[in-house]
Design a protein around this motif. Structure first.
Motif, PDB file in Angstrom:
ATOM      1  N   ASP A 115      58.463  43.116  53.179  1.00  0.00           N
ATOM      2  CA  ASP A 115      57.901  41.887  53.737  1.00  0.00           C
ATOM      3  C   ASP A 115      58.910  41.118  54.585  1.00  0.00           C
ATOM      4  OD1 ASP A 115      59.636  41.041  51.770  1.00  0.00           O
ATOM      5  OD2 ASP A 115      58.174  39.749  50.749  1.00  0.00           O
ATOM      6  N   GLY A 116      60.093  41.706  54.797  1.00  0.00           N
ATOM      7  CA  GLY A 116      61.122  41.046  55.593  1.00  0.00           C
ATOM      8  C   GLY A 116      62.035  40.141  54.788  1.00  0.00           C
ATOM      9  N   SER A 117      61.758  39.967  53.499  1.00  0.00           N
ATOM     10  CA  SER A 117      62.625  39.128  52.657  1.00  0.00           C
ATOM     11  C   SER A 117      63.979  39.802  52.462  1.00  0.00           C
ATOM     12  CB  SER A 117      61.966  38.874  51.299  1.00  0.00           C
ATOM     13  OG  SER A 117      61.849  40.083  50.576  1.00  0.00           O
ATOM     14  N   ILE A 118      64.947  38.999  52.130  1.00  0.00           N
ATOM     15  CA  ILE A 118      66.309  39.489  51.909  1.00  0.00           C
ATOM     16  C   ILE A 118      66.667  39.198  50.458  1.00  0.00           C
ATOM     17  CG2 ILE A 118      68.728  39.263  52.598  1.00  0.00           C
ATOM     18  CD1 ILE A 118      67.656  38.352  55.370  1.00  0.00           C
ATOM     19  N   PRO A 119      66.613  40.231  49.603  1.00  0.00           N
ATOM     20  CA  PRO A 119      66.893  40.031  48.175  1.00  0.00           C
ATOM     21  C   PRO A 119      68.382  40.163  47.874  1.00  0.00           C
ATOM     22  CG  PRO A 119      66.103  42.265  48.535  1.00  0.00           C
ATOM     23  CD  PRO A 119      66.126  41.580  49.885  1.00  0.00           C
ATOM     24  N   LEU A 120      68.998  39.066  47.509  1.00  0.00           N
ATOM     25  CA  LEU A 120      70.419  39.055  47.160  1.00  0.00           C
ATOM     26  C   LEU A 120      70.579  38.450  45.765  1.00  0.00           C
ATOM     27  CD1 LEU A 120      71.862  37.764  50.558  1.00  0.00           C
ATOM     28  CD2 LEU A 120      71.699  40.132  49.780  1.00  0.00           C
ATOM     29  N   THR A 121      71.799  38.416  45.293  1.00  0.00           N
ATOM     30  CA  THR A 121      72.093  37.772  44.015  1.00  0.00           C
ATOM     31  C   THR A 121      73.288  36.852  44.185  1.00  0.00           C
ATOM     32  OG1 THR A 121      73.502  39.594  43.306  1.00  0.00           O
ATOM     33  CG2 THR A 121      71.209  39.664  42.582  1.00  0.00           C
ATOM     34  N   ALA A 122      73.396  35.912  43.272  1.00  0.00           N
ATOM     35  CA  ALA A 122      74.549  35.016  43.200  1.00  0.00           C
ATOM     36  C   ALA A 122      75.035  35.030  41.756  1.00  0.00           C
ATOM     37  CB  ALA A 122      74.160  33.601  43.611  1.00  0.00           C
ATOM     38  N   ARG A 123      76.331  35.224  41.589  1.00  0.00           N
ATOM     39  CA  ARG A 123      76.898  35.266  40.243  1.00  0.00           C
ATOM     40  C   ARG A 123      77.974  34.198  40.101  1.00  0.00           C
ATOM     41  NH1 ARG A 123      78.723  40.693  39.330  1.00  0.00           N
ATOM     42  NH2 ARG A 123      80.437  40.167  40.696  1.00  0.00           N
ATOM     43  N   CYS A 124      77.951  33.561  38.942  1.00  0.00           N
ATOM     44  CA  CYS A 124      79.047  32.668  38.590  1.00  0.00           C
ATOM     45  C   CYS A 124      79.641  33.173  37.284  1.00  0.00           C
ATOM     46  CB  CYS A 124      78.590  31.218  38.480  1.00  0.00           C
ATOM     47  SG  CYS A 124      77.598  30.844  37.035  1.00  0.00           S
ATOM     48  N   TRP A 125      80.827  32.700  36.994  1.00  0.00           N
ATOM     49  CA  TRP A 125      81.484  32.994  35.733  1.00  0.00           C
ATOM     50  C   TRP A 125      81.518  31.723  34.921  1.00  0.00           C
ATOM     51  CZ3 TRP A 125      81.850  37.812  34.499  1.00  0.00           C
ATOM     52  CH2 TRP A 125      81.969  38.775  35.509  1.00  0.00           C
ATOM     53  N   ALA A 126      80.924  31.784  33.735  1.00  0.00           N
ATOM     54  CA  ALA A 126      80.931  30.649  32.802  1.00  0.00           C
ATOM     55  C   ALA A 126      82.047  30.922  31.789  1.00  0.00           C
ATOM     56  CB  ALA A 126      79.590  30.535  32.098  1.00  0.00           C
ATOM     57  N   VAL A 127      82.867  29.928  31.569  1.00  0.00           N
ATOM     58  CA  VAL A 127      83.987  30.068  30.633  1.00  0.00           C
ATOM     59  C   VAL A 127      83.943  28.901  29.651  1.00  0.00           C
ATOM     60  CG1 VAL A 127      85.581  28.873  32.224  1.00  0.00           C
ATOM     61  CG2 VAL A 127      86.505  30.347  30.425  1.00  0.00           C
TER      62      VAL A 127
END
Length: 133
Positions: A115-127
């Motif tokens: 559908d033209g969408s751009i599937p990405l991810t975002a990661r953080c580190w919780a400490v």
């Protein structure tokens, strides 16, 4: 208890990772602005070490990952046009020709759905850690 989270600029922020990889491919000097290089603390080992060296015990670091799906390329590209932050600031410093070349390279490299969408991810580190004694 002391707790925090930081974005994983080096490997986990796909939006920025794609941007800086493309920028550096066109302009090797851009690599020096990459948050992944500039913020080496933003990873599990450095965070655990910092918490431990601060005298905290029971230190735990874990990843928190979220989907960042963009409706299309314009949805992805628009945040870089604001001029705030390292990536938008870098983009604003470019000539129109170089900005267009970066945009075109990103458009070619980014993954896209049917559908033209751009599937990405975002990661953080919780400490987190607890004060000893």
């Amino acid at each position: 208890m002391v707790a925090a989270y930081v974005w994983d600029y080096a490997r986990g922020m796909a939006m920025l990772r794609h941007f800086w990889d493309a920028a550096a491919a066109l302009d090797p000097a851009a690599a020096a602005l990459d948050e992944g290089r500039r913020f080496p603390l933003c990873g599990p080992e450095p965070l655990a070490r910092l918490w431990t060296e601060a005298g905290l015990g029971e230190v735990e670091v874990r990843a928190v990952e979220v989907a960042t799906v963009f409706a299309g390329f314009d949805d992805y590209w628009r945040p870089f046009l604001g001029g705030q932050g390292p990536a938008p600031g870098y983009l604003a410093s470019l000539t129109e020709e170089h900005r267009r070349a970066l945009r075109d390279l990103l458009r070619a490299r980014l993954p896209s759905g049917p559908d033209g969408s751009i599937p990405l991810t975002a990661r953080c580190w919780a400490v987190r850690g607890v004060q000893l004694g």
